[in-house]
Design an enzyme around this catalytic site. Structure first.
Site: not given
Ligand code: VGL
Length: 184
Positions: A9, A96, A138
C-alpha cells in the site's frame, strides 16, 4: 529459501499530501524503490488498497482505528503508487478492499483473480519480506496473515511508516507471537 519482497500500500493517499497521510510515507516510497533497484529480490509484488464502496471503512467522522477518511478510491490519483514506485517495477499487484475494509494484502487478488498466497506458492516463494504503509495496520495484518499461510515472514520495519509510531510495541509483540521476525 526463495524470498519475495511484498510492498504494502505505498499509495499517494497514504503519503504526505494524501487524504490519509502517514508521516514518512514518501520516504518509504523512495527507499523501497532503491531496494528494488538493488536487485536483492528476484520476486517483488505490490498490494494496493482499491476502494469503491467499502461501507463503514469510510467515515465523515473517522476514528482512525476502524473508520477512515476516504482514501485509495479506484480511478483517483490517491489510489496510484507513490512515485518513484510504479506498476512496472512489480511482478504482480494485488488489489483489495473494493467493497469492504481489507487490511491484509492476503485479501487481495491480481487482475486475473489470483490471491497473493496462491501466487507466491505458484512462484516457488516460501519466505516474504514485508514493507510499506501503514506499519500498524496493513503491514501488521499482511505479516500476520503471511505467517498464518505458512510463509517465513520478516518485516523490514525501517521501510515502513506508522499511523501511530508510539503504539508499535503491541504490534511487535503480536508479530513475535506469530513467529514474524524483524529486520533492521
Ligand atoms: C490502511 C488505514 C486504512 C493501511 C488502509 O494501508 O495501512 N490504513 N486503510
Amino acid at each position: 529459501m526463495t524470498t519475495a519482497l511484498v510492498v504494502v500500500d505505498v499509495q499517494n493517499d497514504f503519503c504526505e499530501g494524501g487524504s490519509l497521510a502517514v508521516v514518512g510515507g514518501t520516504k518509504v516510497a523512495e527507499d523501497v524503490a532503491a531496494l528494488i533497484a538493488s536487485g536483492t529480490y528476484d520476486t517483488v509484488v505490490a498490494t494496493r488498497d482499491h476502494h469503491i464502496d467499502p461501507g463503514t471503512h469510510f467515515s465523515e467522522t473517522p476514528d482512525f482505528v476502524d473508520s477512515w477518511p476516504r482514501h485509495c478510491v479506484v480511478g483517483t490519483e490517491g489510489e496510484k503508487l507513490r512515485a518513484p514506485l510504479e506498476p512496472g517495477l512489480f511482478d504482480e499487484t494485488f488489489f483489495k478492499g473494493e467493497y469492504e475494509a481489507a487490511y491484509s494484502g492476503f485479501e487481495g487478488s491480481s487482475a486475473s483473480g489470483t490471491g497473493l498466497a496462491d501466487w507466491l506458492r505458484q512462484h516457488g516463494v516460501d519466505a516474504i519480506d514485508v514493507c510499506g504503509i501503514a506499519t500498524d495496520h496493513c503491514v501488521r495484518a499482511t505479516a500476520l496473515d503471511g505467517a498464518r499461510e505458512g510463509f517465513a515472514v520478516r518485516v523490514l520495519e525501517s521501510l515502513t511508516a506508522a499511523v501511530s509510531p508510539d503504539g508499535l510495541e503491541p504490534v511487535r509483540h503480536e508479530w513475535a507471537q506469530a513467529g514474524v521476525t524483524l529486520a533492521e
